[in-house]
Design a protein around this motif. Structure first.
Motif, mmCIF file in Angstrom:
data_model
loop_
_atom_site.group_PDB
_atom_site.id
_atom_site.type_symbol
_atom_site.label_atom_id
_atom_site.label_comp_id
_atom_site.label_asym_id
_atom_site.label_seq_id
_atom_site.Cartn_x
_atom_site.Cartn_y
_atom_site.Cartn_z
ATOM 1 N N UNK A 56 -0.995 -9.740 1.545
ATOM 2 C CA UNK A 56 -1.069 -9.560 2.997
ATOM 3 C C UNK A 56 -1.403 -8.098 3.252
ATOM 4 N N UNK A 57 -2.420 -7.867 4.064
ATOM 5 C CA UNK A 57 -2.865 -6.504 4.361
ATOM 6 C C UNK A 57 -2.767 -6.280 5.854
ATOM 7 N N UNK A 58 -2.079 -5.234 6.251
ATOM 8 C CA UNK A 58 -2.060 -4.858 7.654
ATOM 9 C C UNK A 58 -2.968 -3.651 7.852
ATOM 10 N N UNK A 59 -3.881 -3.765 8.808
ATOM 11 C CA UNK A 59 -4.832 -2.696 9.097
ATOM 12 C C UNK A 59 -4.639 -2.313 10.558
ATOM 13 N N UNK A 110 4.127 -1.342 -4.052
ATOM 14 C CA UNK A 110 2.689 -1.085 -3.974
ATOM 15 C C UNK A 110 2.338 -0.222 -2.763
ATOM 16 N N UNK A 111 1.504 0.774 -2.991
ATOM 17 C CA UNK A 111 0.940 1.594 -1.917
ATOM 18 C C UNK A 111 -0.571 1.421 -1.953
ATOM 19 N N UNK A 112 -0.984 0.164 -1.910
ATOM 20 C CA UNK A 112 -2.393 -0.165 -2.120
ATOM 21 C C UNK A 112 -3.277 0.204 -0.940
ATOM 22 N N UNK A 113 -2.683 0.651 0.163
ATOM 23 C CA UNK A 113 -3.498 1.183 1.256
ATOM 24 C C UNK A 113 -4.097 2.531 0.923
ATOM 25 N N UNK A 114 -3.708 3.088 -0.212
ATOM 26 C CA UNK A 114 -4.180 4.423 -0.569
ATOM 27 C C UNK A 114 -5.112 4.423 -1.779
ATOM 28 N N UNK A 115 -5.718 3.268 -2.084
ATOM 29 C CA UNK A 115 -6.745 3.267 -3.125
ATOM 30 C C UNK A 115 -7.949 4.064 -2.631
ATOM 31 N N UNK A 116 -8.569 4.813 -3.519
ATOM 32 C CA UNK A 116 -9.746 5.610 -3.145
ATOM 33 C C UNK A 116 -10.964 4.713 -3.010
ATOM 34 N N UNK A 117 -11.767 4.972 -1.973
ATOM 35 C CA UNK A 117 -12.992 4.214 -1.740
ATOM 36 C C UNK A 117 -14.180 5.151 -1.674
ATOM 37 N N UNK A 118 -15.346 4.714 -2.170
ATOM 38 C CA UNK A 118 -16.558 5.511 -1.975
ATOM 39 C C UNK A 118 -16.886 5.614 -0.493
ATOM 40 N N UNK A 119 -17.223 6.808 -0.047
ATOM 41 C CA UNK A 119 -17.566 7.019 1.363
ATOM 42 C C UNK A 119 -18.944 6.442 1.639
ATOM 43 N N UNK A 120 -19.033 5.649 2.710
ATOM 44 C CA UNK A 120 -20.318 5.087 3.133
ATOM 45 C C UNK A 120 -20.870 5.910 4.290
ATOM 46 N N UNK A 157 -11.027 -5.173 -0.729
ATOM 47 C CA UNK A 157 -10.672 -6.527 -1.153
ATOM 48 C C UNK A 157 -11.223 -6.841 -2.534
ATOM 49 N N UNK A 158 -12.405 -6.338 -2.824
ATOM 50 C CA UNK A 158 -12.967 -6.542 -4.164
ATOM 51 C C UNK A 158 -12.020 -6.001 -5.226
ATOM 52 N N UNK A 159 -11.430 -4.819 -4.965
ATOM 53 C CA UNK A 159 -10.517 -4.233 -5.937
ATOM 54 C C UNK A 159 -9.213 -5.025 -6.026
ATOM 55 N N UNK A 160 -8.711 -5.485 -4.887
ATOM 56 C CA UNK A 160 -7.473 -6.266 -4.907
ATOM 57 C C UNK A 160 -7.668 -7.592 -5.642
ATOM 58 N N UNK A 161 -8.824 -8.212 -5.459
ATOM 59 C CA UNK A 161 -9.097 -9.465 -6.158
ATOM 60 C C UNK A 161 -9.112 -9.231 -7.668
#
Length: 285
Positions: A124-127, A148-158, A212-216
Motif C-alpha cells: 500500500x502506497x500513500x502519495x 520500510x521507508x520505501x518512499x525514499x528510494x532514489x529515482x532518476x530525474x525526468x 512501482x517497477x522497483x517495488x515489483x
C-alpha cells in the motif's frame, strides 16, 4: 470496545469500534505539540471502556516490542514530536497498546477489509504530503530493523527543467520528486490548481511508474494499492499502469500483472483504511 488512533503529521483520527473494525464514534483533531494533543486524545477515549488500543503513527517510530524505545518517535520532521513515546503517554492505561506505522496500518486495513482482502502479499502506497509504503508479505506486516521507508528510494530525474527534488535528506527520492509538496515546489502551484496541465501528470505518472517497477522487483506483490491525496486524481491511474508496464518491459510476467487494472488499484475503504487498520491492531492479543 477498542480504541484506534491514526496519527498523521497534520491531523489525528480517533475512533472507537468493535472487533470487526466497525466504527462506533470517530473524530479528528489537529496535530499540534504532544502537550496540546495528548490531553484531547485522552478526553475522547475516556468516555469508553476500552479493551485495547491500536496506533498507526507517523514516524520513524520504534516497532521493536522488546526495546525500551517501543513506540518512540525518531528523527521526524515534526520536531516537537521527536523523542515522544506513545507507550509512555498510555503508560497508566489498563489495556494493551499496539503500535505500527500509519502506512502499515492503512495497508492492514486494505488487506483485512478493502482491496487487498484475501491476499497474502500486498503493498500500500500513500502519495500525499509525504510518500510512505506499507508492506504486507507472506501474511504479515514487514518491519525489519525499523520499518520500510520505501518512499525514499532514489529515482532518476525526468525532464530538463532542473528540478532536483525537495527531500532534505536525498533530494531526488520518490517523496522528494512526487509528493504533493514536491509537485507544488516544482510547478509553483498546488496540485489541485494544475489539473488541466497534462504534462504535470505525465511527469507524476512517470515517477510513480519508476517506483512501482522497483517495488515489483523487490517484493513481487499480488496487488499494489495506491492511496493519499495525490491519488484522488483518478486520471493518473491509467497513465501509471502504462508507465509501470513500460518500465517492467515484460521482465516479471505474473498472472496478476496480466490484468493491470486490478493489479494497480485505488484504495477501497473511502479514506478509512488507516483507522480501520488501527482498530484491527487494537483487537490483536
Amino acid at each position: 470496545m477498542y480504541g484506534a488512533i491514526e496519527a498523521g503529521g497534520t491531523k489525528m483520527v480517533l475512533a472507537v469500534g468493535d472487533d470487526k473494525s466497525n466504527i462506533v464514534e470517530t473524530t479528528e483533531i489537529k496535530t499540534r505539540s504532544p502537550r496540546e494533543t495528548i490531553p484531547e486524545i485522552m478526553d475522547f477515549f475516556g468516555k469508553y471502556d476500552i479493551e485495547g488500543m491500536g496506533i498507526g503513527a507517523f514516524g520513524p517510530v520504534c516497532l521493536d516490542r522488546n526495546s525500551e524505545s517501543y513506540g518512540k518517535i525518531g528523527k521526524s520532521p515534526k520536531l516537537e514530536w521527536v523523542g515522544f513515546s506513545w507507550m509512555e503517554a498510555f503508560g497508566k492505561a489498563d489495556y494493551p497498546v499496539t503500535i505500527d506505522t500509519d502506512v502499515n496500518a492503512a495497508c492492514l486495513g486494505e488487506v483485512k477489509y478493502g482491496n487487498g482482502k484475501g491476499l497474502n502479499n500486498v503493498i500500500y502506497i500513500t502519495i500525499g504530503t509525504g510518500i510512505g509504503v506499507g508492506v504486507y508479505a507472506e501474511g504479515n506486516l514487514l518491519h525489519g530493523a525499523l520499518h520500510p521507508e520505501a518512499g525514499h528510494i532514489l529515482l532518476p530525474v525526468s525532464g530538463r527543467d532542473g528540478f532536483e527534488g525537495i527531500c532534505p535528506y536525498h533530494k531526488n527520492c520518490f517523496e522528494g520528486l512526487a509528493s504533493g509538496p514536491a509537485i507544488e515546489a516544482h510547478y509553483g502551484k498546488k496540485p489541485q490548481l494544475l489539473l488541466d496541465d497534462m504534462s504535470v501528470w505525465e511527469q507524476e505518472a512517470d515517477y510513480i511508474g519508476k517506483a512501482l517497477m522497483q517495488y515489483i522487483c523487490c517484493y513481487c506483490p499480488e496487488r499494489i494499492i495506491l492511496g493519499g491525496g495525490v491519488m484522488h486524481i483518478e486520471k493518473l491511474f491509467p497513465m501509471i499502469r502504462e508507465k509501470t508496464l513500460s518500465y517492467m518491459n515484460g521482465y516479471v510476467d505474473t498472472k496478476e500483472m496480466q490484468n493491470i487494472e486490478s493489479y494497480i488499484t485505488p484504495a477501497g475503504l473511502m479514506g478509512q483504511q488507516g483507522i480501520k487498520g488501527a482498530l484491527f491492531l487494537a483487537s490483536l492479543k
